[in-house]
Design an enzyme around this catalytic site. Structure first.
Site, mmCIF file in Angstrom:
data_model
loop_
_atom_site.group_PDB
_atom_site.id
_atom_site.type_symbol
_atom_site.label_atom_id
_atom_site.label_comp_id
_atom_site.label_asym_id
_atom_site.label_seq_id
_atom_site.Cartn_x
_atom_site.Cartn_y
_atom_site.Cartn_z
ATOM 1 N N ASP A 8 0.808 -1.229 0.000
ATOM 2 C CA ASP A 8 0.000 0.000 0.000
ATOM 3 C C ASP A 8 0.838 1.275 0.000
ATOM 4 O O ASP A 8 0.457 2.280 0.594
ATOM 5 C CB ASP A 8 -0.966 0.022 1.215
ATOM 6 C CG ASP A 8 -1.777 -1.249 1.302
ATOM 7 O OD1 ASP A 8 -2.271 -1.682 0.260
ATOM 8 O OD2 ASP A 8 -1.880 -1.816 2.400
ATOM 9 N N LYS A 11 2.025 2.651 -5.011
ATOM 10 C CA LYS A 11 2.797 2.352 -6.222
ATOM 11 C C LYS A 11 1.982 2.625 -7.484
ATOM 12 O O LYS A 11 2.518 3.036 -8.508
ATOM 13 C CB LYS A 11 3.220 0.866 -6.235
ATOM 14 C CG LYS A 11 4.096 0.476 -5.077
ATOM 15 C CD LYS A 11 4.401 -1.006 -5.078
ATOM 16 C CE LYS A 11 3.277 -1.920 -4.669
ATOM 17 N NZ LYS A 11 2.829 -1.818 -3.286
ATOM 18 N N GLY A 35 -4.111 -4.131 -4.139
ATOM 19 C CA GLY A 35 -5.075 -3.066 -4.374
ATOM 20 C C GLY A 35 -4.334 -1.831 -4.826
ATOM 21 O O GLY A 35 -3.497 -1.315 -4.091
ATOM 22 N N HIS A 36 -4.575 -1.409 -6.053
ATOM 23 C CA HIS A 36 -3.921 -0.202 -6.548
ATOM 24 C C HIS A 36 -4.986 0.849 -6.832
ATOM 25 O O HIS A 36 -5.857 0.639 -7.660
ATOM 26 C CB HIS A 36 -3.134 -0.515 -7.834
ATOM 27 C CG HIS A 36 -1.866 -1.269 -7.558
ATOM 28 N ND1 HIS A 36 -1.128 -1.876 -8.532
ATOM 29 C CD2 HIS A 36 -1.199 -1.485 -6.405
ATOM 30 C CE1 HIS A 36 -0.067 -2.446 -7.979
ATOM 31 N NE2 HIS A 36 -0.097 -2.228 -6.695
ATOM 32 N N GLN A 221 2.027 -5.676 -3.380
ATOM 33 C CA GLN A 221 2.404 -5.769 -1.953
ATOM 34 C C GLN A 221 3.752 -5.066 -1.726
ATOM 35 O O GLN A 221 4.114 -4.207 -2.513
ATOM 36 C CB GLN A 221 2.463 -7.225 -1.474
ATOM 37 C CG GLN A 221 1.102 -7.917 -1.393
ATOM 38 C CD GLN A 221 0.677 -8.550 -2.694
ATOM 39 O OE1 GLN A 221 1.453 -9.185 -3.356
ATOM 40 N NE2 GLN A 221 -0.586 -8.392 -3.057
HETATM 41 P P1 IMP Z 1 -2.576 -12.721 1.450
HETATM 42 O O1 IMP Z 1 -1.699 -12.079 0.435
HETATM 43 O O2 IMP Z 1 -4.049 -12.518 1.166
HETATM 44 O O3 IMP Z 1 -2.228 -14.158 1.677
HETATM 45 O O4 IMP Z 1 -2.346 -11.993 2.868
HETATM 46 C C1 IMP Z 1 -1.128 -12.121 3.579
HETATM 47 C C2 IMP Z 1 -0.732 -10.806 4.223
HETATM 48 O O5 IMP Z 1 -0.391 -9.877 3.195
HETATM 49 C C3 IMP Z 1 -1.841 -10.148 5.032
HETATM 50 O O6 IMP Z 1 -1.246 -9.440 6.104
HETATM 51 C C4 IMP Z 1 -2.436 -9.159 4.054
HETATM 52 O O7 IMP Z 1 -3.086 -8.080 4.716
HETATM 53 C C5 IMP Z 1 -1.184 -8.704 3.328
HETATM 54 N N1 IMP Z 1 -1.454 -8.189 1.975
HETATM 55 C C6 IMP Z 1 -1.763 -8.884 0.869
HETATM 56 N N2 IMP Z 1 -1.913 -8.061 -0.179
HETATM 57 C C7 IMP Z 1 -1.680 -6.822 0.266
HETATM 58 C C8 IMP Z 1 -1.654 -5.533 -0.355
HETATM 59 O O8 IMP Z 1 -1.854 -5.360 -1.566
HETATM 60 N N3 IMP Z 1 -1.362 -4.485 0.454
HETATM 61 C C9 IMP Z 1 -1.077 -4.647 1.780
HETATM 62 N N4 IMP Z 1 -1.090 -5.814 2.400
HETATM 63 C C10 IMP Z 1 -1.385 -6.904 1.648
#
Ligand code: IMP
Length: 421
Positions: A8, A11, A35-36, A221
């Protein structure tokens, strides 16, 4: 373009701006957990699986082999854009090597998260980790290319669904068995529609490079969520630091000319896991409110805290960044003083290293340098010289800790609110 914190870092805004200087935008890891948010010509778009390049009809957008694709999510994102007048045509390419997320991945993840109780990872619930687990395990994995071979796909899916039903019934009280036939019909219908986009994107990118095309790689991420280098196990299941770029896209390192690390002027985190500089107090709430720090994908409030120089500079080293972009500086404008963490103290010892074990990260006490706030609106600043001296001191302190030059400063969501250095 790589996030250096826990995701977050905004980017999407930079990719959108830099897309104009490029021909191809490549996503190479993660899936619809990302999420962008992009503000483009006054319109706000929230993209999750599609590369930000789809907003620009001139460029080709690539979903590479390292991405995990949920076909339903892909189609609904494409229709959401179509409803807003953005048509994703032939300039979206999807790797036939990318792995596919199925309903049992989502059900399994829910069961695993439930079983961890207070220690849940706090995933986005999109079946990302369980899909990657099957990819590495090989036996139950299915790729986009498999969806284009209906006969063998149906027979393999039946075996996989039988196996998954056995596990899911054992894990989930009252679980209703998944119907392989229904899933096959749904997925083959999706595949029929996105078939024109599916190709060997690795070969496409190699030819594009040979023809002098300019590529931008859009990390999802952040580096601290990297499966190998992040705050394990509170991470995502892909290589979300720079290390994932090559295996996720098939483009080797020697083609890269610049690696831009992206940080927020503070730190946020969604989901579980230690967060040394977290501000569980009115200052943290202020940052959340002004920075609108709520998840793009899940809407969860993000945990907010001071800039963590230990964690971010580690993210930068792992990702091999050549410069850094500092985002959301304007969010801090009202604060009297602003903290920057320069070291951790772990069990009485001072260190600038990011700990490899989660228990040490949980024990880390941040050592802060407190800087005076600039207390002035900077959202209209156009060049470095026009920032208040205190804001420049803040920027310089971050640059020193990161050890690479600052290339871009963002002072608001619009494209115009960007200072290029
Ligand atoms: P997963 O990717 O859904 O398996 O989640 C694993 C961890 O990564 C969790 O803490 C999510 O909140 C975090 N996470 C996954 N995608 C994002 C993102 O795009 N932004 C911030 N945190 C993320």
């Amino acid at each position: 373009m790589i996030g250096l914190q826990w995701g977050d870092e905004a980017k999407g805004k930079i990719v959108d701006i830099l897309t104009e200087q490029h021909d191809i935008v490549v996503r190479y890891q993660g899936g619809n957990n990302a999420g962008h948010t992009v503000v483009c010509q006054g319109q706000t778009y929230k993209l999750s699986l599609l590369p930000v390049g789809v907003l620009n009809p001139r460029v080709t957008s690539v979903i590479g082999p390292g991405v995990v694709v949920n076909p339903k999510a892909l189609e609904s994102e494409i229709s959401m854009l179509a409803g807003r007048g953005v048509n994703v045509g032939q300039n979206l390419l999807i790797s036939d090597r990318a792995h596919v997320i199925f309903p049992y991945h989502i059900a399994e993840e829910a069961a695993f998260e439930r079983s961890r109780g207070n220690e849940a990872i706090g995933t986005t619930g999109r079946g990302i980790g369980t899909c990657y687990r099957d990819k590495i395990g090989r036996i139950h994995a299915m790729r986009v290319g498999d969806l284009l071979r209906p006969v063998s796909f149906k027979s393999r899916l039946k075996d996989v669904v039988d196996y998954k039903n056995t596990i899911l019934k054992a894990l989930t009280p009252g679980f209703e068995a998944l119907d392989a036939e229904a899933i096959a019909t749904e997925y083959l219908a999706h595949a029929e529609r996105f078939k024109p986009h599916v190709t060997d994107t690795t070969s496409f990118l190699h030819k594009a490079l040979a023809n002098g095309k300019r590529l931008i790689f859009e990390g999802a991420q952040g580096s601290l969520l990297d499966i190998d280098h992040g705050s394990f196990p509170y991470v995502t299941s892909s290589n979300s630091s720079g290390s994932g770029l090559h295996n996720g896209s098939g483009v080797p390192e020697r083609h890269l000319t610049k690696i831009i690390g992206v940080v927020k002027a503070y730190t946020t985190r969604v989901g579980g896991g230690p967060f040394p500089t977290e501000l569980d107090n009115p200052t943290g709430e202020h940052i959340r409110k002004i920075g609108r720090e709520y998840g793009t994908v899940t809407g969860r409030p993000r945990r907010c805290g001071w800039f963590d120089g230990v964690a971010s500079s580690y993210g930068g080293r792992v990702s091999g960044v050549t410069c850094v972009a500092i985002m959301l500086l304007d969010v801090l404008s009202e604060l009297d003083e602003i903290g920057i963490c320069t070291h951790y103290e772990i069990n009485g010892e001072r260190t600038a290293d990011f700990p490899s074990h989660v228990e040490d990260l949980a024990a880390a006490k941040p050592v802060y340098r407190m800087l005076p706030g600039w207390k002035q609106d900077i959202s209209g600043v156009k060049k470095l010289a026009d920032f208040p001296a205190r804001a420049r001191a803040y920027i310089d302190t971050i640059a020193d800790l990161m050890g690479v030059p600052v290339t871009l400063l963002s002072v608001g969501p619009d494209r115009e609110q960007t200072v290029m250095l």
